[in-house]
Design a protein around this motif. Structure first.
Motif, short mmCIF file in Angstrom:
data_model
loop_
_atom_site.label_atom_id
_atom_site.label_comp_id
_atom_site.label_asym_id
_atom_site.label_seq_id
_atom_site.Cartn_x
_atom_site.Cartn_y
_atom_site.Cartn_z
N SER A 897 -3.56 66.98 97.12
CA SER A 897 -3.09 68.34 97.39
C SER A 897 -3.61 69.26 96.30
O SER A 897 -3.76 68.85 95.15
N LYS A 898 -3.90 70.48 96.69
CA LYS A 898 -4.33 71.49 95.72
C LYS A 898 -3.10 72.35 95.41
O LYS A 898 -2.69 73.21 96.21
N ILE A 899 -2.47 72.10 94.25
CA ILE A 899 -1.25 72.80 93.87
C ILE A 899 -1.50 73.52 92.56
O ILE A 899 -1.83 72.88 91.55
N GLY A 900 -1.37 74.84 92.60
CA GLY A 900 -1.61 75.62 91.39
C GLY A 900 -3.01 75.44 90.84
O GLY A 900 -3.22 75.49 89.63
N GLY A 901 -3.98 75.18 91.74
CA GLY A 901 -5.36 75.02 91.32
C GLY A 901 -5.70 73.63 90.81
O GLY A 901 -6.83 73.39 90.41
N GLU A 902 -4.72 72.71 90.84
CA GLU A 902 -4.95 71.36 90.33
C GLU A 902 -4.89 70.36 91.48
O GLU A 902 -4.06 70.49 92.40
N MET A 903 -5.77 69.32 91.43
CA MET A 903 -5.77 68.27 92.43
C MET A 903 -4.68 67.26 92.10
O MET A 903 -4.67 66.64 91.03
N VAL A 904 -3.74 67.08 93.05
CA VAL A 904 -2.60 66.19 92.85
C VAL A 904 -2.72 64.99 93.79
O VAL A 904 -2.75 65.17 95.01
N PRO A 905 -2.79 63.75 93.26
CA PRO A 905 -2.99 62.57 94.11
C PRO A 905 -1.69 62.02 94.68
O PRO A 905 -0.76 61.70 93.95
N HIS A 906 -1.64 61.87 96.01
CA HIS A 906 -0.44 61.35 96.66
C HIS A 906 -0.23 59.87 96.36
O HIS A 906 0.91 59.43 96.16
N VAL A 907 -1.31 59.09 96.35
CA VAL A 907 -1.19 57.64 96.21
C VAL A 907 -0.56 57.28 94.86
O VAL A 907 0.29 56.38 94.78
#
Length: 1001
Positions: A897-907
């Motif tokens: 996910s792109k949250i606040g410009g940062e890539m956040v990994p779900h796994v």
């Protein structure tokens, strides 16, 4: 300027026509002499005159200098003599000149003496005598062409001693064959072949190693000496016959002895020629060598060759692939072995002390650096040991130390197919095993030169990429599936092949006969190319797939766990008009689409093969060749690069895409799997994965059918109790599954039911450590994780069994990784933004290249072009590799996910939640929905109640950034996680559920 290959083949061609012209002219002269009743020594006089003419033509030859093509320079005797002086300063070229001159002298003597031999000893008249001369010429021509061919792209001086020994042997034998004209002709041809082996490499060596600006001078000087020696041989024959009273047979014996002495002399003054000769014989008796890219090795100057190490024959194979001598770094105990030491010393090998004697190792590496600085070729097997697991091991840092103070290039080298030869460790021993075939095919590939500063991991990557290129040259691993199926049924005609749960075993002959009968029926019914298969894993499904391919059609296994929309899309994309299914299955899993499809029910009487028909086709299977059977069923037109099946992607992230896999894709993947794990005829796979899943299609269906071992099928992968009983009854040794299904087996299968399992392979989703450990503890076999996808046929990377322990350990499996690339596959990790290759332990996008990469997406060339670029398949997975070459999948781009410009990994968030809950089962899923403020927000779906505050606190204590921690209101309880038929999480439905629950909240 010609290459080595052009010189070798060109000289063979030139020598062929030269000797055909000389001997042919002499033969014609002899027959002309017979018809005109003139002196029978006329051919000798003609040859003498030819030699004189050749002598003068070599002196007054005109050449074109390389520096100025427009200027013609006339050579005179003074130029020739100055060239001879220059030749004397180059020991190798001068000895080559002497050897060539000796050949022409002996050749002339043979021709002159042959007339006396035929008249005085054989009592043959002029025409048979002339034909004897023609036989010698034909032999020399054939030997010249053969020598050019077997030189294999280089100037092979190792053929010279072989030719000299052959000239000695057959020349001596010729003294005793005059009582049989036919035997004499045969010996003369053999003598000529040996002569071709002798002279062609010498001429090629002279031309390749002469300075470019004086090549014409040197060749003219060599011709001058050669024709002078021909003149001298005429006087020598007169001296031997008239002066010493020697008979023609004695002359041949003398010439045989001198040929042997010439060979011994060459090997004495140039021992590397003897080494190359022995090495050439060793390699070419046992191996069929193919060399690729030898031109990338510099013709002069130093370089470091870095090669993989699979057997004791690796160094001889490399020596046989190159003209230049190579100095190998060699483990000292092997270097000092009684049988190896003389040859290793002659080759200039550099001994390396093992163990902890650091000074000795540094001294060996320094010696290698000095040799490269002197302009020599040095080779290091950078793995430091022969591979006992058949895969490329970690490259040690020794190559970097050798090149620290050098600017010479590094040449990556790969030896392909050596794993499996009698000198490799395949089968658990190096020697005393039957060879798979003789000669055994091996490919040696040389890569593009790399800078001296290239780190060891990058050199290893280059060698691995060469392995994928070499694998594509293995024509025998690519086969049409239907042809391979028939071959397997023939081999296992009376042996068990397949069975359903609770059913009887079908033997190979019965399975093949029934499939051929059904193929005939399917061939004559309709003309459409693709036919649907709507069946669970079963004997019927296996037979349907095989029969459709035998009939020249493409089976498309439809996903019976998918919704009507996905099924309609797949049917429409393939243009399917008929579906092979069964009434009993349709009663349980209806095909709820109104499409006007024709159903072929295998449980109807008209589609059940009668016993008599099965017997008839089984007999035909046993006695007829595969091509005739395929012509009869309609599958003879299939080729390796044709589409074998279309497998639709899961649709977990959108509309299913039809992945076209060719016969070559699937057969190459099966061959690589079989090479890694070495399945035997006593193996048995538990087939629970559906055939609409690529892992099931390749691993459970075609792997046992082509590799020739047993398969048992069960339609429901979650029916653990029945699967356990089936495995116990069949003595199953191989289980192909997913981590989700393993969790069910851990709970419900008894340990004794899986007691026969030797290998368990899992894919499709990440194998968590808790699941692996629980399965291993319960059943005594460690599941091995691999990696792949439908687009890769599907296996690309896999863990394999370790070898040894302690200092002798060779790692085949690394916890948390998916393993190393399988044979024929190479992988890269590149920067997500720039696409530049990354180093170890750096995360990036995983790319795969190899024979297993799909043809493309059915009817979607733009999508195909988006994921396959320059032969590399862009997987969409985020990964990293370590110094040992093991790859770890860290996430998937679609699961960020792109949250606040940062890539956040779900796994990663899912893994931490499962760790906090202490569960071995997948009970939570993380996804994201749209958020006006930050673009997206994280949602957690779980099948049990969670204390969201406690979980958030645990995630923070684990070191996760605040952006990675879901807010308390975004945890939702659901009854069950949506899964696909493969057991894989249905990401599309997870997102739909998350959006619905978020909107409801």
């Amino acid at each position: 300027i010609l290459s080595s290959e052009e010189l070798s083949r060109g000289n063979g061609f030139i020598q062929f026509w030269t000797f055909i012209a000389i001997i042919g002219g002499t033969a014609v002269g002899g027959m002309l002499a017979a018809s005109l009743e003139v002196n029978p020594y006329l051919p000798g006089a003609v040859l003498f005159a030819t030699a004189v003419l050749g002598l003068f033509s070599s002196v007054f030859i005109t050449r074109t200098p390389a520096a100025n093509p427009q200027k013609q320079i006339a050579l005179n005797p003074f130029t020739v003599f100055s060239s001879l002086q220059a030749l004397r300063r180059d020991r190798g070229l001068f000895l080559c000149l002497l050897a060539i001159s000796y050949f022409w002298a002996v050749g002339s003597l043979y021709q002159l003496n042959l007339a006396l031999y035929a008249k005085q000893l054989g009592g043959w008249d002029d025409v048979p005598t002339a034909l004897l001369m023609a036989a010698l010429g034909i032999g020399i021509g054939a030997g010249s062409l053969t020598a050019g061919k077997v030189s294999e792209g280089k100037v092979e001086l190792g053929l010279v001693p072989i030719g000299a020994v052959g000239m000695s042997l057959f020349g001596s034998v010729l003294a005793f064959t005059y009582s049989s004209y036919a035997l004499t002709v045969g010996v003369l041809i053999a003598l000529g072949v040996a002569a071709g082996f002798y002279v062609v490499p010498l001429n090629a060596y002279l031309q390749e190693n002469s300075p470019a600006d004086r090549r014409g001078d040197f060749i003219a000087a060599t011709n001058f000496v050669s024709f002078s020696s021909m003149l001298l041989s005429s006087f020598l024959l007169w001296l031997l016959v008239d002066g010493f009273g020697m008979g023609p047979d004695g002359v041949f014996l003398l010439m045989g002895a001198t040929a042997l002495l010439a060979g011994v002399y060459i090997c004495t003054v140039l021992p590397e020629v003897l080494l190359r000769c022995i090495n050439w014989l060793l390699v070419h008796v046992l191996y069929r060598l193919k060399v690729v890219g030898a031109h990338r090795v510099p013709k002069e100057g130093g370089a470091l060759l870095v090669a993989n190490h699979l057997s004791f024959i690796d160094a001889p194979l490399l020596l046989a692939s190159l003209r230049r001598p190579v100095r190998f770094l060699m483990y000292k105990p092997i270097y000092e072995a009684r049988l190896i030491h003389p040859f290793a010393k002659l080759a200039g090998a550099i001994p390396v002390e093992g163990g902890s004697r650091r000074n000795d190792v540094q001294h060996a590496l320094a010696s290698a650096t000095e040799a490269i600085a002197r302009g020599e070729l040095v080779c290091i097997f950078a793995e430091g040991a022969i591979s006992r697991i058949g895969r490329l091991l970690k490259f040690k840092k020794g190559l970097e130390r050798i090149m620290e103070e050098s600017d010479a290039p590094i040449i990556p080298v790969h030896l392909d197919r050596v794993w499996g030869s009698i000198f490799s460790f395949r089968g658990g021993k190096f020697f005393f095993k039957w060879p798979e075939m003789i000669p055994y095919p091996v490919t040696v590939s040389f890569g593009e030169p790399l800078p001296s500063s290239t780190p060891s991991y990058r050199v290893r990557q280059s060698v691995e990429e060469l392995s994928a290129d070499a694998y594509a040259l293995r024509r025998d691993v690519f086969q049409v599936l239907s042809s391979g199926f028939l071959a397997s049924c023939k081999r296992r005609f009376f042996k068990h092949a397949v069975r359903d749960h609770g059913g009887a075993w079908l033997r190979g002959g019965t399975l093949g006969g029934a499939s051929l009968w059904l193929a005939r029926k399917l061939r004559t019914a309709h003309e459409e190319r693709m036919v649907g298969v709507y069946l669970p894993p079963s004997v019927g499904a296996a037979m349907a797939n095989a029969s459709l391919l035998l009939a020249g059609k493409v089976p498309v296994n439809l996903n019976y766990t998918a919704g009507p929309e996905s099924l309609r899309s797949a049917i429409a994309q393939c243009g399917i008009k008929r579906i092979v299914t069964a009434k009993r299955f349709l009663d349980k899993v209806p095909l709820d689409i109104d499409s006007g499809l024709e159903h072929i029910h295998l449980d109807d009487s008209q589609w059940k093969p009668p016993a008599v028909s099965v017997l008839w086709w089984a007999v035909l299977l046993a006695v007829l060749p595969k091509k005739l059977l395929l012509w009869n069923t309609g599958g003879s037109g299939s080729a390796e690069q044709d589409t074998a099946t279309v497998i639709f992607s899961s649709g977990s992230t959108g509309e299913p895409k039809g992945v076209e896999l060719t016969h070559a894709n699937i057969s190459a993947n099966i061959s690589a799997i079989h090479e890694m794990f070495g399945f035997g005829h006593d193996d048995c796979v538990v087939g629970v994965l559906p055939f609409f899943h690529s892992f099931g299609f390749t691993g459970a269906l075609w792997l046992p059918l082509l590799a020739g071992f047993r398969a048992v099928y069960h339609p429901n992968p979650l029916d653990a109790a029945a699967i356990g009983r089936m495995a116990a009854e069949s003595g199953a040794t191989l289980l192909i599954s997913t981590p989700t299904f393993l969790q069910t087996y851990i709970r419900k299968v008894k340990p004794e039911q899986f007691a026969s399992l030797r290998n368990v392979f899992v894919g499709a989703e990440k194998l968590r450590g808790q699941v692996r450990d629980a399965f291993s503890e319960r059943f005594g076999v460690v599941p091995r994780e691999g990696y792949g996808c439908t687009e890769l046929s599907p296996v690309a990377i896999a863990n394999i069994e370790d070898f040894g322990s302690g200092r002798e350990l060779q790692i085949g499996t690394k916890e948390g990784s998916v393993g190393r690339p399988i044979p024929g596959v190479t992988a890269r990790v590149v920067d997500l933004e720039t696409g530049e290759p990354l180093g170890p332990r750096t995360e990036g996008l995983l790319l795969i290249r190899g024979a297993n990469v799909m043809r493309g997406y059915l009817g979607k060339p733009e999508l195909t072009a988006a994921v396959i670029k320059d032969g590399w398949y862009h997987t969409g997975d985020v990964a990293r590799f370590d110094e040992d070459g093991f790859i770890t999948i860290t996430d998937r781009l679609s699961r960020f996910s792109k949250i606040g410009g940062e890539m956040v990994p779900h796994v990663k968030i899912e893994e931490e939640i499962h760790r906090l809950l202490g569960t071995t089962e997948s009970i939570c899923a993380v996804t994201a929905v749209a958020d006006e403020r930050k673009g997206e927000r994280l949602i957690v779906l779980c099948v049990q109640e969670l204390d969201s505050a406690e979980v958030s606190r645990g995630l923070a204590e684990a070191g996760l950034p605040n952006l990675w921690i879901p807010r308390a209101e975004n945890y939702h309880r659901i009854d069950a996680l949506p899964l696909l038929g493969s057991g894989k999480l249905d990401l599309k439905q997870v997102k739909v559920l998350a959006e619905a629950l978020s909107n409801a909240g």
